[in-house]
Scaffold this active site. Structure first.
Site, mmCIF file in Angstrom:
data_model
loop_
_atom_site.group_PDB
_atom_site.id
_atom_site.type_symbol
_atom_site.label_atom_id
_atom_site.label_comp_id
_atom_site.label_asym_id
_atom_site.label_seq_id
_atom_site.Cartn_x
_atom_site.Cartn_y
_atom_site.Cartn_z
ATOM 1 C CB ALA A 39 -0.935 -0.010 1.206
ATOM 2 N N GLY A 80 -2.447 -0.206 -4.500
ATOM 3 C CA GLY A 80 -2.563 -0.451 -3.060
ATOM 4 C C GLY A 80 -2.753 0.833 -2.271
ATOM 5 C CE1 TYR A 132 3.065 -9.276 -11.738
ATOM 6 C CE2 TYR A 132 2.104 -9.487 -13.924
ATOM 7 C CZ TYR A 132 2.086 -8.959 -12.645
ATOM 8 O OH TYR A 132 1.061 -8.112 -12.277
ATOM 9 N N GLY A 153 0.810 3.132 -5.989
ATOM 10 C CA GLY A 153 -0.077 2.552 -6.981
ATOM 11 C C GLY A 153 -1.452 2.153 -6.475
#
Length: 320
Positions: free
Chosen positions: A12, A17, A191, A15
């Protein structure tokens, strides 16, 4: 006095978050920002305007299983009840030719994005079950590139997600193994594989725990947030051109703030409380479009593979 529910949001400090945390503090939640860089987190929370008094900051490094356990212990020491968990944090190293390793010896992308979150979910289930809040949820972020039923997931470069027979995990996932399927290292695929694991973990959590606990387990793709720190390890030119491509050509671009609002909706909106669902707003953004349940790939829906992934992950994080 009205009850203030508590939610943990991983990653967080920037972005999606960060803006998820902002949206939830504005909706009256207390947000625990679980981040690696505390100094940065303190700075950005004041810059974006999180509601004062509605958040706290705790250190969490998902790439270390010991640090995940330390975070859970620290959170429990506050005496707070946990009412929701948002697994948002992710790392992406698209240009690597050789794998990086976590503190536990696992390939870093899968260790952070999947194994760290898997352990966190397993440990915090106990806390969520103790809550009497009527609408407890676990939200795990997905991505379009991990779902071959979406256009963005059909693009063959880099290699599409494929967990194979989970051979890499079965063999211990340590040097020289760096991929879940046991094949040679591919950073972009690592990913995608890790995010596919996130979606399958959500579905397996739903299958194992929703009926007995009443907790709703959900995932979402909020749209292409093309200008977040997730892409900081890409070529500088890519970081300039990719947002422009998404804004003006593919029309998939979503701002960090709107993406955060969408995640907050999946945490709080009664209409979106469909456990086991993967919510989306589409690959091409349309004004006023409502969330819908996105169809998932055959691999994401493979219950036998998800159960095997669950068991192998438990072994790797020390919960066997």
């Amino acid at each position: 006095m009205a009850y203030t529910p508590t939610v943990i949001v991983t990653g967080a400090s920037s972005g999606v978050g960060l803006y998820t945390a902002k949206a939830l503090t504005q909706r009256g939640w207390h947000v625990v920002l679980a981040c690696r860089n505390l100094e940065k987190t303190v700075k950005v929370t004041s810059e974006v305007g999180l509601v004062e008094g509605n958040y706290s900051i705790f250190p969490l490094d998902l790439a270390s299983l010991a640090k995940v356990r330390e975070f859970v212990t620290a959170f429990r020491s506050t005496g707070k009840t946990l009412d929701a968990l948002v697994c948002n944090a992710a790392v992406y190293y698209p240009l690597l030719k050789e794998p990086l390793r976590s503190a536990d010896g696992y390939e870093l992308t899968v260790a952070t994005n999947h194994l760290g979150h898997y352990l966190l979910c397993r440990l915090l289930l106990e806390d969520l079950q103790k809550s009497t809040y009527p609408d407890r949820r676990v939200v795990i972020l997905g991505t379009v590139t991990a779902n071959t039923k979406q256009f963005g997931g059909k693009i063959p470069f880099p290699t599409p997600p494929d967990l194979g027979d989970l051979r890499g995990l079965e063999k211990g996932f340590k040097e020289p193994i760096s991929m879940i399927d046991g094949k040679p290292f591919n950073s972009g695929k690592a990913y995608k594989d890790s995010k596919l694991c996130n979606i399958m973990t959500m579905r397996e959590l739903h299958r194992r725990y929703h009926d007995s606990t009443g907790i709703a387990f959900l995932s979402l793709y909020p749209g292409c947030v093309a200008d977040t720190a997730l892409f900081r390890n890409y070529f500088p030119l890519f970081r300039v051109l990719f947002p422009l491509l998404q804004k003006y050509i593919t029309k998939g671009y979503v701002s960090q703030e709107l993406a955060g609002q969408r995640v907050a909706d999946v945490v709080t909106d009664p209409k979106l409380r469909v456990s086991g669902a993967y919510w989306s707003w589409g690959d091409r953004q349309q004004e006023g479009r409502e969330a819908f349940i996105q169809e998932l790939s055959p691999e994401a829906l493979d219950d036998a593979k998800a159960a095997k992934l669950w068991d192998l992950s438990a072994k790797l994080v020390g919960l066997e």
